[in-house]
Design a protein around this motif. Structure first.
Motif, PDB file in Angstrom:
ATOM      1  N   SER A 189       0.849  -1.189   0.000  1.00  0.00           N
ATOM      2  CA  SER A 189       0.000   0.000   0.000  1.00  0.00           C
ATOM      3  C   SER A 189       0.888   1.244   0.000  1.00  0.00           C
ATOM      4  CB  SER A 189      -0.894   0.007   1.238  1.00  0.00           C
ATOM      5  OG  SER A 189      -1.424   1.299   1.458  1.00  0.00           O
ATOM      6  N   PRO A 190       0.806   2.085  -1.038  1.00  0.00           N
ATOM      7  CA  PRO A 190       1.650   3.280  -1.061  1.00  0.00           C
ATOM      8  C   PRO A 190       1.426   4.203   0.134  1.00  0.00           C
ATOM      9  CG  PRO A 190       0.633   2.920  -3.211  1.00  0.00           C
ATOM     10  CD  PRO A 190       0.009   1.948  -2.251  1.00  0.00           C
ATOM     11  N   ALA A 191       0.180   4.344   0.576  1.00  0.00           N
ATOM     12  CA  ALA A 191      -0.101   5.222   1.713  1.00  0.00           C
ATOM     13  C   ALA A 191       0.440   4.635   3.009  1.00  0.00           C
ATOM     14  CB  ALA A 191      -1.598   5.483   1.819  1.00  0.00           C
ATOM     15  N   ALA A 192       0.286   3.329   3.207  1.00  0.00           N
ATOM     16  CA  ALA A 192       0.823   2.688   4.410  1.00  0.00           C
ATOM     17  C   ALA A 192       2.342   2.752   4.408  1.00  0.00           C
ATOM     18  CB  ALA A 192       0.347   1.244   4.508  1.00  0.00           C
ATOM     19  N   ALA A 193       2.957   2.545   3.247  1.00  0.00           N
ATOM     20  CA  ALA A 193       4.423   2.634   3.156  1.00  0.00           C
ATOM     21  C   ALA A 193       4.885   4.049   3.487  1.00  0.00           C
ATOM     22  CB  ALA A 193       4.890   2.231   1.763  1.00  0.00           C
ATOM     23  N   PHE A 194       4.179   5.058   2.982  1.00  0.00           N
ATOM     24  CA  PHE A 194       4.509   6.445   3.320  1.00  0.00           C
ATOM     25  C   PHE A 194       4.430   6.651   4.829  1.00  0.00           C
ATOM     26  CE2 PHE A 194       2.475  10.424   4.630  1.00  0.00           C
ATOM     27  CZ  PHE A 194       3.522  11.308   4.402  1.00  0.00           C
ATOM     28  N   ALA A 195       3.319   6.218   5.437  1.00  0.00           N
ATOM     29  CA  ALA A 195       3.113   6.437   6.870  1.00  0.00           C
ATOM     30  C   ALA A 195       4.140   5.686   7.716  1.00  0.00           C
ATOM     31  CB  ALA A 195       1.692   6.030   7.261  1.00  0.00           C
ATOM     32  N   LYS A 196       4.477   4.479   7.321  1.00  0.00           N
ATOM     33  CA  LYS A 196       5.458   3.687   8.080  1.00  0.00           C
ATOM     34  C   LYS A 196       6.835   4.326   8.054  1.00  0.00           C
ATOM     35  CE  LYS A 196       3.343  -0.844   7.464  1.00  0.00           C
ATOM     36  NZ  LYS A 196       3.475  -2.152   6.816  1.00  0.00           N
ATOM     37  N   ASN A 197       7.183   4.965   6.961  1.00  0.00           N
ATOM     38  CA  ASN A 197       8.523   5.514   6.762  1.00  0.00           C
ATOM     39  C   ASN A 197       8.560   7.038   6.835  1.00  0.00           C
ATOM     40  OD1 ASN A 197       9.780   2.895   6.147  1.00  0.00           O
ATOM     41  ND2 ASN A 197       8.446   2.973   4.360  1.00  0.00           N
ATOM     42  N   VAL A 198       7.530   7.649   7.386  1.00  0.00           N
ATOM     43  CA  VAL A 198       7.399   9.103   7.386  1.00  0.00           C
ATOM     44  C   VAL A 198       8.535   9.789   8.158  1.00  0.00           C
ATOM     45  CG1 VAL A 198       5.914   9.283   9.453  1.00  0.00           C
ATOM     46  CG2 VAL A 198       5.704  10.963   7.603  1.00  0.00           C
ATOM     47  N   ASP A 199       8.924  10.955   7.684  1.00  0.00           N
ATOM     48  CA  ASP A 199       9.919  11.797   8.348  1.00  0.00           C
ATOM     49  C   ASP A 199       9.398  13.227   8.416  1.00  0.00           C
ATOM     50  OD1 ASP A 199      12.185  10.202   9.035  1.00  0.00           O
ATOM     51  OD2 ASP A 199      12.740  10.100   6.911  1.00  0.00           O
ATOM     52  N   ILE A 200       9.775  13.929   9.459  1.00  0.00           N
ATOM     53  CA  ILE A 200       9.454  15.340   9.573  1.00  0.00           C
ATOM     54  C   ILE A 200      10.012  16.053   8.337  1.00  0.00           C
ATOM     55  CG2 ILE A 200       9.769  17.443  10.961  1.00  0.00           C
ATOM     56  CD1 ILE A 200       8.131  15.241  12.374  1.00  0.00           C
ATOM     57  N   GLY A 201       9.218  16.934   7.759  1.00  0.00           N
ATOM     58  CA  GLY A 201       9.654  17.694   6.591  1.00  0.00           C
ATOM     59  C   GLY A 201       9.240  17.107   5.259  1.00  0.00           C
ATOM     60  N   GLN A 202       8.765  15.862   5.247  1.00  0.00           N
ATOM     61  CA  GLN A 202       8.302  15.274   3.988  1.00  0.00           C
ATOM     62  C   GLN A 202       7.087  16.035   3.480  1.00  0.00           C
ATOM     63  OE1 GLN A 202       8.357  10.920   5.203  1.00  0.00           O
ATOM     64  NE2 GLN A 202       8.457  10.776   2.961  1.00  0.00           N
ATOM     65  N   CYS A 203       6.901  16.002   2.168  1.00  0.00           N
ATOM     66  CA  CYS A 203       5.817  16.751   1.538  1.00  0.00           C
ATOM     67  C   CYS A 203       4.895  15.814   0.771  1.00  0.00           C
ATOM     68  CB  CYS A 203       6.418  17.785   0.595  1.00  0.00           C
ATOM     69  SG  CYS A 203       5.193  18.814  -0.220  1.00  0.00           S
ATOM     70  N   ILE A 204       3.595  16.027   0.941  1.00  0.00           N
ATOM     71  CA  ILE A 204       2.577  15.374   0.122  1.00  0.00           C
ATOM     72  C   ILE A 204       1.581  16.460  -0.285  1.00  0.00           C
ATOM     73  CG2 ILE A 204       2.842  13.154   1.309  1.00  0.00           C
ATOM     74  CD1 ILE A 204       0.047  13.710   2.591  1.00  0.00           C
ATOM     75  N   GLY A 205       0.553  16.082  -0.983  1.00  0.00           N
ATOM     76  CA  GLY A 205      -0.509  17.011  -1.327  1.00  0.00           C
ATOM     77  C   GLY A 205      -1.824  16.531  -0.756  1.00  0.00           C
ATOM     78  N   ILE A 206      -2.719  17.468  -0.515  1.00  0.00           N
ATOM     79  CA  ILE A 206      -4.076  17.123  -0.067  1.00  0.00           C
ATOM     80  C   ILE A 206      -5.067  18.059  -0.747  1.00  0.00           C
ATOM     81  CG2 ILE A 206      -3.361  16.203   2.181  1.00  0.00           C
ATOM     82  CD1 ILE A 206      -4.415  18.813   3.460  1.00  0.00           C
ATOM     83  N   SER A 207      -6.311  17.621  -0.788  1.00  0.00           N
ATOM     84  CA  SER A 207      -7.386  18.495  -1.257  1.00  0.00           C
ATOM     85  C   SER A 207      -7.982  19.200  -0.041  1.00  0.00           C
ATOM     86  CB  SER A 207      -8.462  17.693  -1.986  1.00  0.00           C
ATOM     87  OG  SER A 207      -9.048  16.735  -1.123  1.00  0.00           O
ATOM     88  N   GLN A 208      -8.544  20.344  -0.282  1.00  0.00           N
ATOM     89  CA  GLN A 208      -9.173  21.095   0.803  1.00  0.00           C
ATOM     90  C   GLN A 208     -10.435  20.371   1.256  1.00  0.00           C
ATOM     91  OE1 GLN A 208      -9.763  25.246   0.045  1.00  0.00           O
ATOM     92  NE2 GLN A 208     -11.392  25.420   1.541  1.00  0.00           N
TER      93      GLN A 208
END
Length: 182
Positions: free
Chosen positions: A110-129
């Motif tokens: 899961s790309p989102a789970a992999a992102f969350a498992k390996n998250v670091d302060i300062g990383q950037c993603i995008g979100i919708s309002q």
């Protein structure tokens, strides 16, 4: 003479956000706090609202975001198009320019789970309002049912219910250690 140009703004916009903090809520659930100046314009009552999360593709440090126009969504070319998932807002604090999103830590593919498992302060993603979101706060009984992915939405709605309502919450978790006590 009719003016055929539209002056209305798109209903939704996308923004880049930066990881400000993260904490594990359970072995299966991680809350990530994001920050960006644009969050100051988000509705405070957006807990449980659905949003789109835009994750960078392999080799990108920041995802390319779709442009929302009066004629619809304009996506980047396929090789730059972000990985898109739908999430619920856990909490939005416009005054602090922060938004919390909880990620279920399931599956390495899961790309989102992999992102969350390996998250670091300062990383950037995008979100919708997010849009404003709320339950009708009538007296009576409420029943919430979901799996672990529904926890952020259910928890945020439970927090705003009046103290004199009753109800039950049923959440399916994979293991007993994943149960939340509050």
């Amino acid at each position: 003479m009719n003016d055929t140009t539209s002056t209305k703004k798109p209903k939704l916009r996308t923004v880049h956000v930066t990881v400000n903090a993260f904490t594990d809520i359970s072995p299966q659930l991680r809350r990530i706090t994001f920050t960006a100046p644009e969050i100051a314009h988000f509705p405070a009552q957006s807990a449980a609202a659905h949003i789109k999360v835009f994750l960078p593709r392999s080799g990108q440090t920041m995802p390319s975001l779709p442009q929302l126009t009066d004629n619809g969504v304009v996506w980047p070319e396929p090789e730059r198009k972000p990985i898109v998932r739908t999430y619920s807002v856990r909490e939005c604090r416009p005054m602090q320019q922060e938004i919390d999103i909880e990620f279920v830590l399931h599956g390495e593919d899961s790309p989102a789970a992999a992102f969350a498992k390996n998250v670091d302060i300062g990383q950037c993603i995008g979100i919708s309002q997010p849009s404003p979101c709320s339950l009708p706060l009538d007296k009576g009984s409420y029943y919430f049912v979901g799996d672990c992915t529904a926890i952020p939405a259910i928890a945020s709605q439970l927090e705003i219910l009046p103290k004199d309502v009753s109800g039950d919450v049923f959440i399916h978790v994979q293991e007993a250690s994943h149960k939340l006590t509050t």
